[in-house]
Enzyme design. Structure first.
Site, PDB file in Angstrom:
ATOM      1  N   CYS A   6      57.897  32.469  98.810  1.00 18.63           N
ATOM      2  CA  CYS A   6      56.703  31.651  99.031  1.00 18.63           C
ATOM      3  C   CYS A   6      55.565  32.119  98.124  1.00 18.63           C
ATOM      4  CB  CYS A   6      56.227  31.757 100.487  1.00 18.63           C
ATOM      5  SG  CYS A   6      57.417  31.240 101.714  1.00 18.63           S
ATOM      6  N   ASP A 410      25.522  28.568  72.666  1.00 18.36           N
ATOM      7  CA  ASP A 410      25.579  27.118  72.870  1.00 18.36           C
ATOM      8  C   ASP A 410      24.295  26.632  73.535  1.00 18.36           C
ATOM      9  OD1 ASP A 410      27.606  24.650  73.112  1.00 18.36           O
ATOM     10  OD2 ASP A 410      26.408  24.760  74.950  1.00 18.36           O
TER      11      ASP A 410
END
Length: 453
Positions: A6, A410
């Site tokens: 799992c 940026d």
């Protein structure tokens, strides 16, 4: 009855700790003879979040394997891409993934085959071809070994099917995209649609679609929000062999293999980021479906607005792109090198740089692929005129999924930082960003989100 494996956090009853064995990848668990849990589908992703976030030889190999490099050229081709010997590649992948490259590729093929069997009526022979198996016999053997049942039984046990397109013809797959929640679907759709190139991409508030250039032909993808915190995809390929790379690139584009709980836990420690993390849990870094295209987009977008770059790239695609039944494919480097100067507008140095890099790619002197390391790709790109640190960082961020890249220079990120009460000066912001390591890329997405309002 066979033992199952799992995902961590699966709601299935957990055995005593002494009965649990941990495996780094689903492929390693499969190799140990375990069967995937039908509830949490641990075989649905190619690697663990830890592997996806690192930059070793093994994880670079996993990116190439997920894109179908083994199916196209074998293990030796992967080793050549990485610049290592085949023996070293085998050792590296075995050490980090818990099994060899062939087992990793086989697990990815088996998972995608299961999706096709349970969600479509595509003939079983076509499913085998589309998922990279060399024969139906090999396909039947692998599915039986992995899922303890035959391909026909998997198909007959599915609750519903979507019609298949006639064969020959485009292969269409509609499926849910397994992901780790929470998932900020609205944010990633907004980012992609805002930057969408006309005729190549399209989208809306909760959907996105585009054409894709693939190893054997053209393809198309459309991804929709399912209204329950997940994503639904419609993938179309002209050649069945391209389904593996398209599926992998969609997962990369939507950043589906990351661990949002872990990332949000680190970012919310910064009081300035905590409100944004609370408002936008599970934020993702949009990836890329084509490295060359990502480079041209970054170069075109230097020092201009998103809207202006979109207009420029739209004109380039309209003039030089290849038509498909779904829209235009972004132009090849060869077409840009030959005719780009007649189409591109803007500063001469920028156009020279774009034409120059297109010529390098078209000639084969520069070969871009998913197996680059982050530092190697940045160093390779900045060696060319007209490509600076911002452009190389943007390509590394989007194409390789680098989790720890902050584009502090940026303008949008600086505006977002100012909006959140963080330093707007690029140097100071870069220094502050070290607090967010190793998840600076995700912090940057919060800053971009703040700048856009």
């Amino acid at each position: 009855m066979s033992e199952i494996f799992c995902r961590p956090g699966c709601s299935t009853r957990t055995p005593r700790p002494s009965q649990i064995t941990f495996y780094p990848t689903a492929a390693a668990a499969h190799a140990a003879g375990l069967t995937p849990c039908p509830r949490c589908r641990p075989d649905a992703t190619c690697s663990s979040p830890e592997l996806a976030a690192s930059d070793t030889v093994a994880t670079r190999a996993l990116r190439l394997i997920a894109d179908g490099e083994i199916e196209r050229g074998g293990i030796d081709a992967v080793a050549r891409r990485l610049g290592v010997t085949t023996r070293h590649l085998l050792r590296a992948v075995e050490a980090e993934a818990g099994c060899g490259p062939l087992a990793v590729a086989r697990t990815a093929r088996a998972h995608l085959a299961r999706v096709l069997l349970t969600s479509t009526t595509i003939p079983i022979g076509t499913v085998a071809t589309a998922t990279g198996f060399t024969s139906v016999r090999q396909f039947n053997s692998t599915i039986t070994q992995f899922y303890r049942t035959t391909p026909s039984a998997l198909r007959s046990g599915a609750r519903r099917h979507t019609p298949a397109m006639p064969v020959p013809g485009p292969l269409v797959l509609r499926c849910a995209l397994p992901l780790r929640k929470p998932y900020d679907a609205a944010g990633i759709f907004r980012f992609l649609v805002t930057r969408a190139i006309p005729d190549v991409e399209d989208g809306g508030e909760l959907w996105y679609a585009r054409t894709v250039r693939l190893p054997h032909g053209a393809g198309h993808l459309r991804v929709d929000d399912d209204g329950r915190g997940g994503l639904l995809a419609k993938l179309t390929v002209a050649d069945p062999r391209d389904l593996i790379p398209l599926y992998s690139r969609v997962r990369r584009l939507f950043d589906l293999d990351t661990d949002p709980v872990r990332i949000d836990g680190v970012l919310r420690r910064d009081p300035a980021l905590a409100p944004s993390v609370a408002a936008h849990p599970g934020i993702r870094v949009p990836g890329a479906v084509d490295i060359e295209e990502t480079l041209f987009r970054a170069m075109a977008g230097q020092q201009i607005s998103v809207a202006a770059a979109r207009t420029m790239l739209g004109g380039l695609s309209y003039a030089l792109g290849d038509p498909t039944p779904w829209g235009l494919l972004f132009p090849t480097a060869a077409r840009i090198a030959e005719h780009g100067r007649d189409v591109l507008r803007g500063p001469g140095k920028r156009i020279d740089a774009i034409i120059g890099i297109a010529g390098e790619i078209a000639s084969g002197r520069l070969e871009l692929h998913w197996g680059y390391s982050r530092s190697q790709l940045a160093q390779t790109l900045t060696a060319y005129p007209g490509i600076g640190a911002w452009t190389a960082g943007y390509v590394t961020l989007r194409a390789l999924g680098s989790p720890d890249v902050l584009l502090a220079s940026d303008l949008g990120i600086r505006h977002g930082a100012e909006h959140l009460g963080l330093p707007a000066d690029s140097t100071t912001l870069a220094h502050h960003g070290m607090l967010w390591a190793p998840w600076q890329s995700y912090a940057g997405m919060h800053l971009w989100r703040a700048a856009e309002g």
